[in-house]
Design a protein around this motif. Structure first.
Motif, mmCIF file in Angstrom:
data_model
loop_
_atom_site.group_PDB
_atom_site.id
_atom_site.type_symbol
_atom_site.label_atom_id
_atom_site.label_comp_id
_atom_site.label_asym_id
_atom_site.label_seq_id
_atom_site.Cartn_x
_atom_site.Cartn_y
_atom_site.Cartn_z
ATOM 1 N N LEU A 90 0.666 -1.163 0.003
ATOM 2 C CA LEU A 90 0.019 -0.039 0.065
ATOM 3 C C LEU A 90 0.830 1.263 0.032
ATOM 4 N N LEU A 91 1.988 1.187 0.892
ATOM 5 C CA LEU A 91 2.906 2.526 0.861
ATOM 6 C C LEU A 91 3.697 2.597 -0.472
ATOM 7 N N LEU A 92 3.909 1.473 -1.057
ATOM 8 C CA LEU A 92 4.305 1.489 -2.343
ATOM 9 C C LEU A 92 3.563 2.231 -3.485
ATOM 10 N N LEU A 93 2.258 1.662 -3.271
ATOM 11 C CA LEU A 93 1.226 2.438 -4.334
ATOM 12 C C LEU A 93 1.148 3.877 -4.044
ATOM 13 N N GLN A 94 1.338 4.272 -2.652
ATOM 14 C CA GLN A 94 1.323 5.468 -2.361
ATOM 15 C C GLN A 94 2.437 6.566 -3.144
ATOM 16 N N TYR A 95 3.664 5.697 -2.972
ATOM 17 C CA TYR A 95 4.822 6.448 -3.416
ATOM 18 C C TYR A 95 4.503 6.482 -5.062
ATOM 19 N N GLN A 96 3.783 5.696 -5.670
ATOM 20 C CA GLN A 96 3.822 5.682 -7.010
ATOM 21 C C GLN A 96 2.836 6.875 -7.664
ATOM 22 N N VAL A 97 1.900 7.137 -6.532
ATOM 23 C CA VAL A 97 0.983 8.148 -6.894
ATOM 24 C C VAL A 97 1.600 9.399 -6.565
ATOM 25 N N PHE A 98 2.556 9.657 -5.633
ATOM 26 C CA PHE A 98 3.287 10.961 -5.488
ATOM 27 C C PHE A 98 4.099 11.102 -6.588
ATOM 28 N N ARG A 99 4.933 9.635 -7.131
ATOM 29 C CA ARG A 99 5.761 9.940 -8.169
ATOM 30 C C ARG A 99 5.088 10.530 -9.474
ATOM 31 N N GLY A 100 3.734 10.082 -9.603
ATOM 32 C CA GLY A 100 3.124 10.834 -10.756
ATOM 33 C C GLY A 100 2.878 12.127 -10.623
ATOM 34 N N LEU A 101 2.660 12.752 -9.514
ATOM 35 C CA LEU A 101 2.672 14.120 -9.128
ATOM 36 C C LEU A 101 3.615 15.009 -9.217
ATOM 37 N N GLY A 102 4.868 14.155 -9.171
ATOM 38 C CA GLY A 102 6.301 14.702 -9.175
ATOM 39 C C GLY A 102 6.639 15.384 -7.913
ATOM 40 N N GLU A 103 5.770 15.020 -6.814
ATOM 41 C CA GLU A 103 6.077 15.338 -5.371
ATOM 42 C C GLU A 103 7.352 14.390 -4.685
ATOM 43 N N VAL A 104 8.441 14.937 -4.847
ATOM 44 C CA VAL A 104 9.544 14.162 -4.412
ATOM 45 C C VAL A 104 9.672 14.003 -3.003
ATOM 46 N N LYS A 105 9.644 14.990 -2.319
ATOM 47 C CA LYS A 105 9.620 14.976 -0.703
ATOM 48 C C LYS A 105 8.523 13.937 -0.254
ATOM 49 N N LEU A 106 7.343 13.906 -0.991
ATOM 50 C CA LEU A 106 6.245 12.734 -0.274
ATOM 51 C C LEU A 106 6.595 11.379 -1.044
ATOM 52 N N MET A 107 7.412 11.277 -1.914
ATOM 53 C CA MET A 107 7.659 10.105 -2.433
ATOM 54 C C MET A 107 8.693 9.487 -1.387
ATOM 55 N N GLN A 108 9.742 10.170 -1.051
ATOM 56 C CA GLN A 108 10.584 9.704 -0.178
ATOM 57 C C GLN A 108 9.988 9.461 1.335
ATOM 58 N N ARG A 109 8.819 10.398 1.385
ATOM 59 C CA ARG A 109 8.314 9.842 2.854
ATOM 60 C C ARG A 109 7.576 8.671 2.799
ATOM 61 N N SER A 110 7.202 8.120 1.601
ATOM 62 C CA SER A 110 6.131 7.222 1.530
ATOM 63 C C SER A 110 7.243 5.842 1.344
#
Length: 892
Positions: A90-110
């Motif tokens: 689930l957290l990996l999927l969250q990472y992929q959503v933030f990746r699609g949005l270009g949110e680098v800090k949120l990607m790393q948080r996930s």
């Protein structure tokens, strides 16, 4: 923001092949030894215009759901109730959503959350290595932390053996025997010409087969001597086994013998012996070569500890180890059973990680394609399948494997990924279809919530007039898209409207620093024969990415910089400082970067210049480039106390305030300096929760101002001192600081002085102060935003409209306009205003306000959805948690 092209996934045009030999440089590009051509001829401008091309926007290999808020809300809801084994996916999927949005800090948080909440050793290995990969280039930070006696845990490998328990349960009778309560006769094992005497009882306890052989109904149970010559065990190996049966130890056994014993133990089901071998071999793995040599044994013999240890070593050597075909072969050809040994049930996470690293290295390589094929194989649900299908489809498209790409994009669409329609449309166009791609995108626009990428993609397949309308709509829905600005700027160039082209590209560079856009503006300046401005841009490009190449990667930017500089008057050191003051005063951060780049090529003190460069890059939201400059500042420090200051800033900028404070104090103990006091003031302010530290911060800034420094830094110190004094209620003293800062051209001090006037209930003067800042500052969106606080509603509305035009990514104007609409009981319009910004920016404050509006309307489900999505952005936000709890209690 990742600015260097080597970390991007695709080239500028995912449907065209880059051919380095295809460029035939015009005369102005040719650099001969000691000779440079003139750039000012009419033919030169025409040749430059012919080279200005804007490639089609790439089909990005990202998960881009139609409603990312809904997806984030679902993930948060499932995380609250799922079993621990499901959290990482689930957290990996969250990472992929933030990746699609270009949110680098949120990607790393996930990723960090996945690592922190890992339920298995294998998850810990994968996400720990992934965090290390994301932090590559920050090894110095770990080194500095160690020098302060602190260790960043995610940089450290885990002890696999201590985290993987031995899963064999022995019966109580066996445990008693192992403890030595039974003494039995000996048995002699013959291997070749050698005889090894063993304790029959102890050997029988190693496994059921040995127990049956030595204590059961087999003939060997009555034999004193048993021949093991045909069982691939050496006399030395059997002696080690005998010793283990008595002591439980393999400590002194050499590696080659351990491997022999491991195979033997596996053959005879000696689980304790096998586990001991497994752990002992795992303790010997310290390099990639060790891991490569032992992984095959681990997989063949089902040695879980050894396999996981080897995996950890290989993953923590990414991306380097993907250059070794032996490593790639392991991941590509390992079967499902072997993968279960290596990574447990986490194959999808593993190949997600490997695919991303491989795409960053070379999106079209065979390795990338093979990893993504495996990702498809191990996808277990629709969300995982759509991501895998889409990513592999993008790679097939890049490799010109069009039939395979079409099938994959169709599979992704069928799994629910509407964005993959863009891939299908692109393939139709390549096939020669002119109308079908337009119809496909039109169908998507009419049947789903319209998003910017839909109009951008459709614009590729229509006539000029319709194309411009679609591009305008695209950036209205998603101003983060750069293709519409670049296409329109290039179109103006073709019609010889260079000034209009410049205005168009300046629109996006005013709020989003993009290398591609800087490159295009550089070329526009060349067509205008404004070589000084062109030099500014190419030097800024090289500051952001020293290895950048223009013209689709075919010419080094540094080569063009050398060429253009020959057509600009030489700047002395004094000239550079004068220009730097002018840029600083005009709040022209890009201009300041360019001047500093030129100064660095002189014999000036480079440590100080790199440090200034890092401050500008932080202001321009380029944290990675800023950290690189800070590290160069440390490398070029001329004294020990200066080096300590830069180390302190490195620690401060990465959130280690106490450690930064310690470095500042160490520097001051050697020499009292402006920068050391300035750092200590910053670090103390952020590391202390005690409001009483304000007086100390004031003293430190005053001490800094007493030390030698230039006016650029003194202006900043005066500005900061004014801010602290305002917080302490010392308005007159604060005003004096701001006025002194303005006297030395620190233009930003207008904002502080306006705040003082406002706190003295003089909003008219505050408004005038901000107007001065707007007139002086080159980038003034923030000034318009601040000025809106000092005027009536209509003027405020006008200022905030200007903010959105100058910088549509700033969220305050959307919140203000929505609040005004809500005050006027226009609930739907208020929610629509927030939704407009939420569509392209995952912002906690926007989601929070929209959730409150939904709650006010009685839309519990809408409020709950926004609360959950906001908590995906920041799980610890207290007000959001309270609102979520309140709304959740009303859920039907």
């Amino acid at each position: 923001m990742r600015l260097c092209p080597m970390r991007t996934f695709f080239t500028a045009d995912s449907c065209k092949e880059s051919n380095p030999s295809a460029l035939n440089p015009q005369s102005w590009l040719q650099i001969e030894r000691g000779k440079l051509p003139k750039l000012s001829s009419q033919s030169s401008s025409a040749s430059i215009e012919s080279l200005i091309k804007v490639a089609q926007p790439p089909i990005l290999p990202f998960f881009k759901p139609i409603d990312y808020v809904e997806v984030l809300a679902q993930i948060h809801e499932e995380l609250e109730s799922c079993v621990p084994q499901e959290r990482s996916n689930l957290l990996l999927l969250q990472y992929q959503v933030f990746r699609g949005l270009g949110e680098v800090k949120l990607m790393q948080r996930s990723l960090r959350a996945a690592w922190q909440r890992a339920d298995t050793v294998h998850e810990k290995i994968i996400f720990g290595a992934w965090l290390k990969y994301e932090k590559q280039g920050e090894e110095l930070i770990a080194e500095l932390l160690r020098s302060c006696g602190k260790c960043a845990q995610e940089f450290e490998p885990i002890d696999v053996a201590s985290n993987l328990s031995f899963g064999v349960n022995l019966s109580s009778q066996e445990r008693i025997l192992i403890n030595g309560s039974h003494i039995s006769q000996d048995v002699i094992f013959t291997i070749g010409n050698e005889k090894i005497i063993c304790d029959r009882q102890k050997i029988s306890e190693l496994s059921e087969p040995f127990h049956a052989m030595l204590k059961g109904y087999f003939s060997e149970s009555h034999s004193e001597s048993i021949d093991l010559s045909e069982n691939n065990i050496s006399p030395s190996g059997m002696r080690a086994i005998s010793y283990f049966s008595l002591t439980g130890s393999l400590i002194e056994v050499p590696p080659n013998l351990l491997l022999e014993i491991l195979v033997f133990a596996n053959k005879y089901c000696c689980e304790r012996l096998k586990d001991a071998c497994d752990r002992r071999l795992a303790s010997l793995v310290s390099s990639k070569e060790d891991a490569l040599e032992l992984m095959e044994y681990a997989l063949d013999e089902n040695s879980f500890v050894l396999a996981a240890t080897c995996l950890q070593v290989l993953l923590r050597d990414l991306p380097n180890c993907l250059n070794d075909n032996r490593v790639v072969e392991i991941f590509i050809h390992t079967n499902r059973q072997q993968l279960e040994v290596m990574v447990g049930p986490n194959s999808f996470s593993l190949f997600c990680f490997l695919s991303e690293v491989s795409m960053n290295l070379n999106s079209s390589s065979d390795t990338t394609a093979h990893f993504l094929e495996r990702l498809v194989d191990f996808a277990e649900n629709d969300k995982q399948r759509l991501l895998a299908f889409h990513q592999l489809g993008c790679v097939r498209l890049l490799r010109k494997e069009y039939d395979e790409a079409r099938c994959l994009f169709k599979d992704a669409v069928n799994a629910g990924h509407v964005y993959s329609v863009a891939g299908l449309a692109r393939l139709d166009y390549i096939k020669g279809e002119k109308l079908l791609p337009y119809e496909k995108l039109s169908s998507v626009i009419s049947s789903a919530t319209p998003l910017g990428w839909m109009y951008q993609e459709r614009s590729l397949y229509c006539d000029d007039e319709t194309r411009w309308k679609d591009l305008e709509k695209a950036i209205d829905l998603d101003p983060t898209l750069i293709y519409p600005y670049m296409y329109r700027a290039a179109s103006f160039i073709k019609t010889h409207d260079a000034q209009d082209a410049l205005a168009e590209i300046n629109r996006i560079l005013g709020f989003k620093l993009s290398l591609e856009c800087l490159e295009l503006r550089f070329l526009i300046y060349l067509t205008l024969e404004d070589y000084k401005a062109a030099l500014y841009d190419v030097q800024t490009i090289l500051t952001l990415c020293p290895d950048y190449r223009v013209f689709e990667g075919r010419v080094a930017a540094s080569q063009l910089c050398t060429l253009v500089r020959e057509h600009v008057e030489h700047w002395t050191t004094a000239d550079c400082w004068a220009r730097l003051y002018d840029c600083w005063s005009a709040v022209d951060d890009i201009g300041s970067l360019s001047v500093i780049y030129q100064m660095l090529e002189s014999d000036a003190a480079k440590g100080v210049l790199y440090f200034r460069q890092s401050l500008l890059l932080l202001r321009l939201s380029c944290p990675e480039a800023a950290m690189r400059s800070l590290q160069l500042a440390r490398q070029h420090a001329s004294t020990e106390h200066e080096r300590l200051v830069y180390e302190g800033w490195i620690l401060y900028d990465t959130g280690y305030y106490d450690e930064g404070l310690r470095k500042a104090e160490e520097s001051i103990s050697m020499k009292r300096s402006f920068e050391a006091f300035f750092l200590k003031a910053y670090a103390l302010a952020d590391s202390s929760l005690d409001s009483s530290c304000s007086s100390t911060v004031i003293m430190l800034l005053e001490d800094a101002l007493k030390c030698p420094s230039d006016n650029l830094r003194k202006g900043q110190a005066l500005n900061n001192l004014g801010s602290v004094l305002v917080d302490c209620g010392k308005l007159d003293s604060a005003a004096n600081c701001y006025i002194n800062a303005l006297n030395i051209q620190h233009t930003r001090a207008h904002q502080g002085l306006a705040r003082v006037h406002c706190l003295k209930n003089d909003k008219v003067t505050a408004y005038k102060e901000m107007t001065e800042l707007i007139q002086k500052a080159k980038n003034n969106a923030s000034a318009y935003e601040k000025r809106s606080e000092y005027c009536d509603r209509e003027l405020a509305k006008a200022d905030l409209e200007m903010v959105t035009r100058l910088d549509p990514l700033r969220v305050y104007p959307y919140r203000y306009r929505a609040a005004v609409l809500m005050d006027n009981h226009k609930e739907e319009e208020a929610i629509a205003e927030l939704s407009k910004a939420i569509a392209f920016k995952a912002d906690l404050h926007l989601l929070h306000l929209r959730a409150a509006f939904h709650e006010h309307k009685g839309d519990v489900l809408g409020a709950l959805r926004d609360c959950r999505a906001a908590l995906s952005v920041d799980p610890n936000h207290q007000e959001m948690l309270e609102l979520h709890s309140r709304v959740n209690s009303h859920e039907p």
